[in-house]
Design an enzyme around this catalytic site. Structure first.
Site, PDB file in Angstrom:
ATOM      1  CE  LYS A  42      -3.151  27.767  -6.250  1.00 31.23           C
ATOM      2  NZ  LYS A  42      -4.173  28.254  -7.204  1.00 31.23           N
ATOM      3  CE  LYS A  79      -0.347  35.380  -5.863  1.00 29.22           C
ATOM      4  NZ  LYS A  79      -0.834  34.004  -5.599  1.00 29.22           N
ATOM      5  NE  ARG A 133      -3.141   0.575  -0.754  1.00 32.13           N
ATOM      6  CZ  ARG A 133      -3.457   0.643  -2.043  1.00 32.13           C
ATOM      7  NH1 ARG A 133      -3.175   1.726  -2.748  1.00 32.13           N
ATOM      8  NH2 ARG A 133      -4.055  -0.362  -2.640  1.00 32.13           N
ATOM      9  CG  ASP A 153      -4.242  35.709 -11.440  1.00 29.00           C
ATOM     10  OD1 ASP A 153      -4.466  34.533 -11.785  1.00 29.00           O
ATOM     11  OD2 ASP A 153      -4.673  36.200 -10.381  1.00 29.00           O
ATOM     12  CD  GLU A 206      -1.546  37.800  -8.651  1.00 33.80           C
ATOM     13  OE1 GLU A 206      -1.784  36.592  -8.541  1.00 33.80           O
ATOM     14  OE2 GLU A 206      -1.880  38.652  -7.802  1.00 33.80           O
TER      15      GLU A 206
END
Length: 310
Positions: free
Chosen positions: A156, A188, A121, A238, A217
């Protein structure tokens, strides 16, 4: 009872996974499954004699692109060490990065049956996860073929598995963007708010970390041009509709090589980049498409370990 590095990693996409990372990650995964080392598999150890030896095939239950096969030998060796048994040997038929068909044998493993069943597993969890990411990446890479654009990953990722998932992106034909918060600066909207302006944010990064590249960004063409004027090295465009994205690319290209703007500015599109839209976006002239879904939403590729009957 261990194996040499050559035996452990016969199929590696470069740059490969750090063997130390593999060993640590496998150890944590085995602790989850067996309990603290040495742990136990109460079903297998009760029903399978310790001296039973057999063979099992690692099989693809779905068609896709495989990755993570490189963790198999380490997983088996660690289980063998915990149980005081010989380490099984893996004969690879497929390599990381290969496209495989449903039912295809990827590797054959021979050794103590207790080890095969106990390691099953953990081995499958890691390889199936990596293969799912590689499969999703390969689909985007095929869609972008001939456009000049590449598909990138993002941050992510699954906590603790970033190295594996970014390796799987490479296996699928994609490119790693930044590995974390430490190697590339990305300014950002919240950073702009905190610093007071795009120019202020860029200046602060350059003063504090002069060795890193700075990406900014931008949500609009105007923001992209402002970032260029402030000294951004490359731009993240973006969530722009395709016509706006195309106009922004043209505006940036017209300024390249002038007024302190580099001769080529890397442009990366991101946001709502589905597979059916990927080629349309690439043809606007961007250099990259960054797709968080490669790692945060890719389903596993179903793999199985089938013990051969004696």
């Amino acid at each position: 009872m261990g194996v040499s590095e050559t035996e452990r990693q016969p199929s590696v996409v470069e740059p490969g996974l750090d063997p130390g990372w593999i060993a640590r990650t496998v150890a944590v995964a085995l602790d989850e499954d067996l309990g603290a080392a040495p742990g136990r598999d109460v079903t297998t150890q009760a029903t399978v004699p310790a001296d039973a030896v057999g063979a099992a095939d690692l099989v693809a239950r779905q068609s896709g692109t495989v990755a993570g096969l490189v963790v198999a030998q380490e997983t088996l060796s660690q289980v063998a060490d915990r149980f005081g048994l010989d380490a099984p040997q893996v004969t690879y038929v497929a390599q990381d990065g290969d496209d495989v068909e449903r039912g295809q044998v990827l590797a054959t493993i021979t050794g103590p049956v207790q080890v095969l069943l106990t390691a099953e597993r953990t081995l499958l969890n890691l390889a199936s996860r990596a293969s799912g990411v590689a499969t999703a990446t390969r689909a985007f890479a095929r869609e972008l073929a001939g456009t000049g654009a590449t598909v990138l990953d993002t941050r992510k990722t699954t906590p603790g598995l970033r190295a594996l998932e970014k390796y799987a992106v490479r296996a699928g034909g994609g490119t790693n963007k930044r590995m974390g918060l430490y190697d590339v600066a990305m300014v950002k909207d919240n950073h702009v708010v905190a610093a007071g302006s795009v120019a202020g944010a860029i200046a602060a990064v350059r003063a504090t970390f002069p060795d890193v590249s700075i990406q900014v960004e931008a949500d609009t063409t105007e923001q992209a041009i402002e970032a260029l004027g402030a000294g951004a090295d490359f731009l993240l465009l973006d969530n722009m509709p395709t016509p706006v994205l195309a106009a922004t690319v043209r505006a940036v290209r017209e300024r390249e090589g002038r007024d302190g703007v580099p001769a080529h500015v890397d442009l990366e599109a991101t946001g709502n980049l589905t597979l059916d839209r990927a080629r349309e976006v690439a043809l606007t002239g961007v250099d990259h498409l960054s797709v968080g879904a490669l790692t945060h939403s890719a389903p596993i590729l179903d793999l199985a370990l089938d013990l051969r009957s004696s």
